[in-house]
Motif scaffolding. Structure first.
Motif, short mmCIF file in Angstrom:
data_model
loop_
_atom_site.label_atom_id
_atom_site.label_comp_id
_atom_site.label_asym_id
_atom_site.label_seq_id
_atom_site.Cartn_x
_atom_site.Cartn_y
_atom_site.Cartn_z
N ASP A 20 46.24 -54.59 29.23
CA ASP A 20 47.32 -54.54 30.21
C ASP A 20 46.93 -55.17 31.53
O ASP A 20 47.75 -55.79 32.21
CB ASP A 20 47.76 -53.08 30.44
CG ASP A 20 48.59 -52.57 29.27
OD1 ASP A 20 48.84 -53.36 28.35
OD2 ASP A 20 48.96 -51.38 29.29
N ASP A 21 45.61 -55.02 31.92
CA ASP A 21 45.19 -55.59 33.20
C ASP A 21 44.90 -57.08 33.11
O ASP A 21 44.59 -57.72 34.11
CB ASP A 21 43.97 -54.84 33.74
CG ASP A 21 42.79 -54.90 32.78
OD1 ASP A 21 42.87 -55.63 31.76
OD2 ASP A 21 41.79 -54.19 33.04
N GLY A 22 44.99 -57.66 31.89
CA GLY A 22 44.80 -59.10 31.71
C GLY A 22 43.36 -59.57 31.82
O GLY A 22 43.11 -60.77 31.82
N ILE A 53 34.05 -55.73 16.77
CA ILE A 53 35.39 -55.29 17.21
C ILE A 53 35.24 -54.54 18.52
O ILE A 53 35.07 -53.30 18.54
CB ILE A 53 36.06 -54.42 16.13
CG1 ILE A 53 36.13 -55.18 14.80
CG2 ILE A 53 37.44 -54.00 16.57
CD1 ILE A 53 36.76 -54.40 13.67
N HIS A 54 35.27 -55.27 19.62
CA HIS A 54 35.20 -54.68 20.96
C HIS A 54 35.81 -55.68 21.94
O HIS A 54 36.01 -56.85 21.61
CB HIS A 54 33.75 -54.34 21.33
CG HIS A 54 32.85 -55.54 21.38
ND1 HIS A 54 32.82 -56.40 22.44
CD2 HIS A 54 31.95 -56.00 20.47
CE1 HIS A 54 31.95 -57.34 22.21
NE2 HIS A 54 31.39 -57.14 21.02
N PRO A 55 36.11 -55.25 23.15
CA PRO A 55 36.75 -56.16 24.12
C PRO A 55 35.81 -57.29 24.53
O PRO A 55 34.60 -57.13 24.62
CB PRO A 55 37.07 -55.25 25.31
CG PRO A 55 37.06 -53.87 24.75
CD PRO A 55 36.05 -53.87 23.67
N TYR A 56 36.44 -58.46 24.79
CA TYR A 56 35.72 -59.63 25.30
C TYR A 56 36.42 -60.10 26.57
O TYR A 56 37.66 -60.01 26.68
CB TYR A 56 35.72 -60.77 24.29
CG TYR A 56 34.99 -60.46 23.01
CD1 TYR A 56 33.63 -60.72 22.88
CD2 TYR A 56 35.66 -59.92 21.91
CE1 TYR A 56 32.95 -60.44 21.71
CE2 TYR A 56 35.00 -59.64 20.73
CZ TYR A 56 33.64 -59.90 20.63
OH TYR A 56 32.97 -59.64 19.47
N PRO A 57 35.68 -60.61 27.54
CA PRO A 57 36.33 -61.10 28.76
C PRO A 57 37.17 -62.35 28.49
O PRO A 57 36.80 -63.19 27.65
CB PRO A 57 35.14 -61.42 29.68
CG PRO A 57 33.97 -61.60 28.77
CD PRO A 57 34.21 -60.71 27.60
N ILE A 58 38.30 -62.45 29.17
CA ILE A 58 39.18 -63.62 29.03
C ILE A 58 38.38 -64.89 29.37
O ILE A 58 37.64 -64.94 30.34
CB ILE A 58 40.40 -63.49 29.97
CG1 ILE A 58 41.28 -62.31 29.52
CG2 ILE A 58 41.22 -64.79 29.95
CD1 ILE A 58 41.94 -62.49 28.18
N GLY A 59 38.57 -65.92 28.55
CA GLY A 59 37.88 -67.19 28.79
C GLY A 59 36.68 -67.41 27.90
O GLY A 59 36.18 -68.53 27.78
N ARG A 100 39.51 -68.84 25.39
CA ARG A 100 40.03 -70.04 26.07
C ARG A 100 41.53 -70.18 25.82
O ARG A 100 42.30 -70.55 26.73
CB ARG A 100 39.29 -71.27 25.56
CG ARG A 100 37.86 -71.38 26.09
CD ARG A 100 37.03 -72.34 25.26
NE ARG A 100 37.61 -73.67 25.22
CZ ARG A 100 37.16 -74.66 24.43
NH1 ARG A 100 36.13 -74.43 23.62
NH2 ARG A 100 37.74 -75.85 24.45
N VAL A 101 41.97 -69.90 24.59
CA VAL A 101 43.41 -69.97 24.29
C VAL A 101 44.16 -68.89 25.07
O VAL A 101 45.24 -69.14 25.61
CB VAL A 101 43.63 -69.82 22.76
CG1 VAL A 101 45.12 -69.69 22.45
CG2 VAL A 101 43.03 -71.00 22.02
N ALA A 102 43.58 -67.68 25.15
CA ALA A 102 44.22 -66.60 25.90
C ALA A 102 44.35 -66.96 27.38
O ALA A 102 45.33 -66.59 28.03
CB ALA A 102 43.42 -65.32 25.74
N ALA A 103 43.35 -67.68 27.90
CA ALA A 103 43.38 -68.04 29.33
C ALA A 103 44.32 -69.20 29.60
O ALA A 103 45.03 -69.22 30.62
CB ALA A 103 41.96 -68.40 29.78
N ARG A 151 54.02 -65.31 29.83
CA ARG A 151 52.84 -64.46 29.83
C ARG A 151 52.24 -64.39 28.43
O ARG A 151 52.94 -64.11 27.45
CB ARG A 151 53.21 -63.05 30.32
CG ARG A 151 52.01 -62.11 30.41
CD ARG A 151 52.41 -60.84 31.14
NE ARG A 151 53.37 -60.06 30.37
CZ ARG A 151 53.02 -59.10 29.50
NH1 ARG A 151 51.75 -58.83 29.30
NH2 ARG A 151 53.95 -58.44 28.85
N VAL A 152 50.92 -64.67 28.34
CA VAL A 152 50.21 -64.58 27.07
C VAL A 152 49.84 -63.14 26.82
O VAL A 152 49.16 -62.50 27.63
CB VAL A 152 48.94 -65.47 27.08
CG1 VAL A 152 48.19 -65.34 25.75
CG2 VAL A 152 49.28 -66.92 27.36
N ILE A 153 50.29 -62.60 25.66
CA ILE A 153 50.00 -61.19 25.34
C ILE A 153 48.89 -61.08 24.28
O ILE A 153 48.38 -59.99 24.03
CB ILE A 153 51.27 -60.47 24.86
CG1 ILE A 153 51.77 -61.12 23.57
CG2 ILE A 153 52.34 -60.46 25.94
CD1 ILE A 153 52.88 -60.34 22.89
#
Length: 936
Positions: A655-657, A675-681, A687-690, A726-728
């Motif tokens: 949610d915080d992007g 299976i854990h969170p990764y930082p955007i980019g 890279r696609v998410a960013a 917005r990319v979700i």
């Protein structure tokens, strides 16, 4: 010295004197006494003796000498000097004579003479001659310093020297030892120390008198001898030639090498220590005769024919070599035996073979010949068949060196002579067919083959060859050639690829269509099987083999085959097999047609149907799914199990992007810890998410910032999912093949992403509306309950009981702020973790907890989606299990009076909407708490 004894030159004296005892000493007993004392004492001083000159006259001399010995201690030679005594009076004056002798010895001796005090273990030197400087580099003055002698000795020899010095001082025995001295310039000098204790009339020790002799050269010589003996021993044992060492006199075996044991079949213990006669190799008389011949030959005999007797009694023919040597002072014989038994048998067999060869070559219908390797290649021999084939006799052929060249057909002569010259130069085999003019003027075809015969060393001996009349074969070939030309024209006119295969599937011939289909020349196919034309891993060769067998049974076969062209292109072809004959041989004709275009159209239709099926199934699930997780799980199942089967799944943005993480339904993750969170980019998906743009990576191994989910992945396609701009999240697909994904794949995934994003947007909108209604109802119910009482404890209990209706959690805690410290007053869920006492005793300064501090100062809720990824998260030993955290301040009169804190052991459990709901509940609770406080 030669002059002293009446000789003109030293050479004359050496050549003339054959016996020192008889020609130098007047009395031979004196020489015997001289040798005995010298060998016993290693050196002799002031030995007076009467000598004789060349003319026989006698005179008195004084001799000083010392021995040189080998490594075993045996005297090799001795050296010294002799001094002429002018008159016999010197002998009768022993004191004066001794002084003269001593001065002469000291001044002219190549050794250092010394006198030292008795009973001094450290060598307190009274006197030492000037030769010490020549030997060690140190002056007599330096040497006479107290303790200097001991210090100059090599450290490894000092202990042994001190022990020997102590022993001789204690016993009075003569000193005779060897040790190393470190020369003034640093190099090592070996010396021999010889000393005797001089006593007075009462037998009291007066002094030690001795000499230091430089034996460095002797030591080096001994080392060289040892090395030489070691090299000889190694060469002796490693030699592949049977070798033994025997004594000259008895014929006693001293040693044998391994090659000798292999040849003789004896064991070492069976032969070493026994004589040749004991081994019954030869009798005593025969050996004595042989020894006389060996001695007469100067103790060296080479290339001797010798019979070698083995342990089994077999007699081998050998070439023997004998050399006289000396072993530990004994005369011995080094014998070497080279086995030629097989060689002689081969020579006998060769003679017999030559006779059979001549009989053979003169009775078969071919011309055999042998030519010299000279410039003219003169014919040595040519078989009688030359007359029946060419009409010319062997004599005519041999007598004319240019006969062969002159009778080659003019049209072939230049080519044949050029090849003949080339093979003569290179030594390669000669192989040609050409026309030859016979005696009657007729043209015949000759096939000629010749090989250069060499000796064992590779030197050329002669050319050996044969000539065959192949005229009839040539005529048949010409006839067949016309038929084959017509067949080939028809064969190559067919545009489809045609292969002719034998029982083993090997290609006997292919047409031009096959050459064009694969890009290889015709010769490439011949003798090979379909495996060389196959696309790797795309054909079932067991099925192909069975089809070939059925075709040979007469049953027509049809199948598809994936081929690989020379340029690497992979393509499908339709193959039909028919039984037939090829020049009298049963074969299978395989006719193949490239069906790339047909297969592509078929694949496109199948893909379109599959895509439509997928999009239809997704459309149904989008309308049917009850929640977002169900929609993503179904979408993964539909896409992953029908289109991209290696690895596929959804990664959703927090949610915080700031982070994105794989959805639990992700298919193909080999390691669950991924299976854990990764930082955007980060990575392809990050890279696609960013950027919000698709990425098609043909080779992920070239990427630096690549997140490896599956180690087999080689290519990857990732597209974004958007709600508005917005990319979700992203859809990610991976393949174990390089360059697997096409533009059609990208187009399809983009369409699917839009479809799934639309469904997620609907579900999120519906969920938000439901949650808003639920929240409103919960807040209304809570407000009613809270307003129904003003008892503080009851209010606090009601707040704790209703938190879960607003935001579910694993644990919940209500804290009130006293000063700057947060104190828990109500908690839920800590009991199952055994933390009730800990939580009740907990006191947390606001300043030490960043989330508390921000909540208190900003009056806003604080969300930590994943505590492991938050650098500011304060982890306590009791709270390491917490992975997702949410807290909201309780605000009364614009001041934070408390906090509501929620925990969960799953990361990303709480979202921003939960923070907003919890904040609304905290505001409701703040009003009830303030009212209860006012009532109190």
């Amino acid at each position: 010295m030669a002059k002293m004894f009446g000789y003109e030159t030293p050479s004359e004296m050496i050549e003339t004197v054959k016996s020192v005892a008889k020609q130098v000493f007047v009395q031979p007993e004196s020489y015997k006494q001289f040798k005995n004392e010298l060998e016993q004492n290693h050196a002799i001083l002031d030995f007076e003796v009467k000598a004789k000159r060349k003319d026989g006259t006698g005179f008195w001399i004084l001799i000083n000498a010392q021995t040189t010995r080998d490594a075993s201690g045996k005297v090799q030679y001795y050296f010294g000097f002799a001094r002429y005594l002018n008159s016999r009076e010197q002998i009768t004056n022993p004191h004066g004579l001794a002084k003269v002798h001593f001065q002469t010895l000291v001044e002219q001796s190549p050794v250092a003479v010394y006198i030292e005090a008795p009973r001094d273990n450290l060598h307190s030197t009274i006197y030492i001659s000037s030769q010490i400087e020549t030997i060690t580099g140190y002056t007599p003055a330096e040497w006479k310093s107290v303790g200097f002698w001991y210090a100059a000795i090599h450290p490894e020899d000092q202990k042994r020297f001190a022990e020997e010095n102590e022993h001789t001082n204690a016993t009075g025995e003569p000193c005779d030892m060897e040790y190393r001295i470190i020369h003034k310039d640093g190099h090592i000098v070996w010396v021999r120390d010889l000393a005797k204790l001089t006593r007075d009339e009462d037998n009291n020790p007066l002094y030690w008198q001795g000499t230091l002799i430089d034996i460095t050269d002797q030591k080096n010589l001994q080392a060289s001898i040892r090395q030489s003996e070691d090299r000889f021993r190694k060469a002796f044992q490693a030699s592949p030639i049977a070798t033994c060492i025997t004594t000259l006199e008895e014929g006693l075996f001293l040693d044998v090498n391994d090659a000798y044991l292999r040849l003789s079949e004896f064991q070492r213990e069976q032969i070493v220590g026994r004589t040749a006669t004991e081994m019954i190799f030869l009798d005593k008389q025969t050996r004595e005769k042989w020894v006389r011949e060996f001695t007469a030959a100067g103790f060296s005999m080479r290339s001797q024919n010798s019979v070698f007797v083995t342990a089994s009694g077999q007699k081998l023919e050998t070439i023997a070599f004998y050399e006289g040597i000396e072993v530990e002072g004994r005369k011995a014989i080094l014998s070497m035996f080279y086995d030629i038994t097989n060689q002689q048998r081969a020579e006998t067999a060769l003679k017999e073979s030559e006779a059979r060869y001549r009989a053979l070559v003169e009775h078969i219908p071919a011309i055999f010949y042998m030519d010299d390797v000279d410039e003219l290649q003169t014919t040595r021999y040519i078989s009688p068949q030359v007359e029946s084939i060419t009409g010319y006799t062997p004599q005519e052929w041999i007598s004319d060196p240019g006969f062969w060249e002159n009778h080659i057909h003019p049209d072939d002569r230049k080519r044949i002579l050029r090849n003949d010259a080339l093979t003569t130069q290179t030594g390669e085999s000669f192989s040609e067919e050409y026309r030859f003019i016979t005696q009657g003027g007729r043209e015949i075809w000759i096939q000629e083959e010749a090989t250069l015969i060499r000796d064992e060393a590779g030197a050329p001996l002669f050319w050996q060859g044969f000539m065959i009349d192949v005229t009839s074969k040539r005529e048949a070939q010409n006839a067949l050639g016309e038929i084959a030309s017509a067949y080939r024209g028809l064969f190559d006119s067919v545009t489809d690829a045609i292969y002719i295969q034998d029982w083993g599937g090997r290609f006997l011939d292919v047409n031009l269509g096959a050459v064009k289909m694969y890009g290889y020349p015709r010769e490439f196919f011949l003798g090979k099987t379909p495996e060389v034309l196959s696309a790797p891993g795309m054909n079932d060769f067991e099925a192909v083999k069975k089809s070939l067998e059925r075709a040979f049974e007469g049953v027509t076969q049809q199948f598809e085959f994936w081929g690989k062209r020379k340029n690497g292109e992979i393509f499908p072809k339709d193959v039909h097999l028919y039984k037939g004959t090829y020049f009298g041989q049963s074969v299978v004709f395989a006719i193949a047609r490239d069906i790339t275009a047909r297969r592509k159209a078929q694949d496109d239709r199948e893909r379109q149907l599959k895509e439509l099926s997928i999009l239809h199934a997704l459309a149904v699930e989008v309308t049917r799914a009850a929640d977002e997780d169900q929609l993503l799980e179904k979408a993964t199942e539909i896409i992953g199990y029908t289109l991209y089967t290696d690895s596929l799944g959804f990664l959703m943005i927090s949610d915080d992007g700031k982070f994105f993480s794989p959805h639990p339904s992700y298919k193909g993750i080999a390691d669950a810890e991924k299976i854990h969170p990764y930082p955007i980019g980060r990575g392809v998906t990050g890279r696609v998410a960013a950027s919000g743009k698709p990425l098609n990576i043909p080779n992920v191994q070239k990427l630096r910032n690549y997140i490896q989910i599956n180690p087999d992945t080689r290519s990857e396609l990732c597209v974004p999912m958007k709600i508005g701009k917005r990319v979700i999240g992203v859809i990610n697909s991976e393949s174990s093949k390089m360059g697997f994904f096409t533009q059609n794949d990208e187009r399809l995934l983009v369409t699917i992403a839009g479809q799934v994003a639309t469904g997620i947007e609907r579900l999120r909108t519906e969920r938000a509306e439901r949650e808003q209604r639920v929240l409103a109802e919960a807040l209304r119910d809570i407000a009613s309950a809270l307003n129904s009482t003003l008892d503080f404890n009851t209010v606090m209990n009601l707040i704790l009981e209703n938190i879960d209706r607003v935001v579910p959690s694993e644990t919940a805690m209500i804290m009130l702020i006293h000063g700057d410290v947060a104190v828990p007053i109500r908690q839920r869920g800590f009991k199952k973790r055994g933390l009730v006492k800990w939580i009740n005793d907990l006191r947390l300064p606001i300043e030490t907890i960043p989330d508390f501090k921000r909540a208190v100062t900003t009056h806003q809720p604080q969300l930590v989606s994943d505590t492991a990824a938050d650098p500011e998260w304060v982890s306590l030993p009791e709270t390491r299990w917490v992975r997702s955290y949410l807290c909201a301040p309780i605000i009364a009169e614009k001041k934070a009076i408390g906090l509501i804190a929620l925990n969960h052991d799953k990361p990303n459990f709480f979202f921003q909407r939960d923070a907003e709901r919890l904040m609304a509940f905290a505001n409701q609770a703040a009003s009830a708490i303030e009212n209860a406080r006012l009532f109190e």
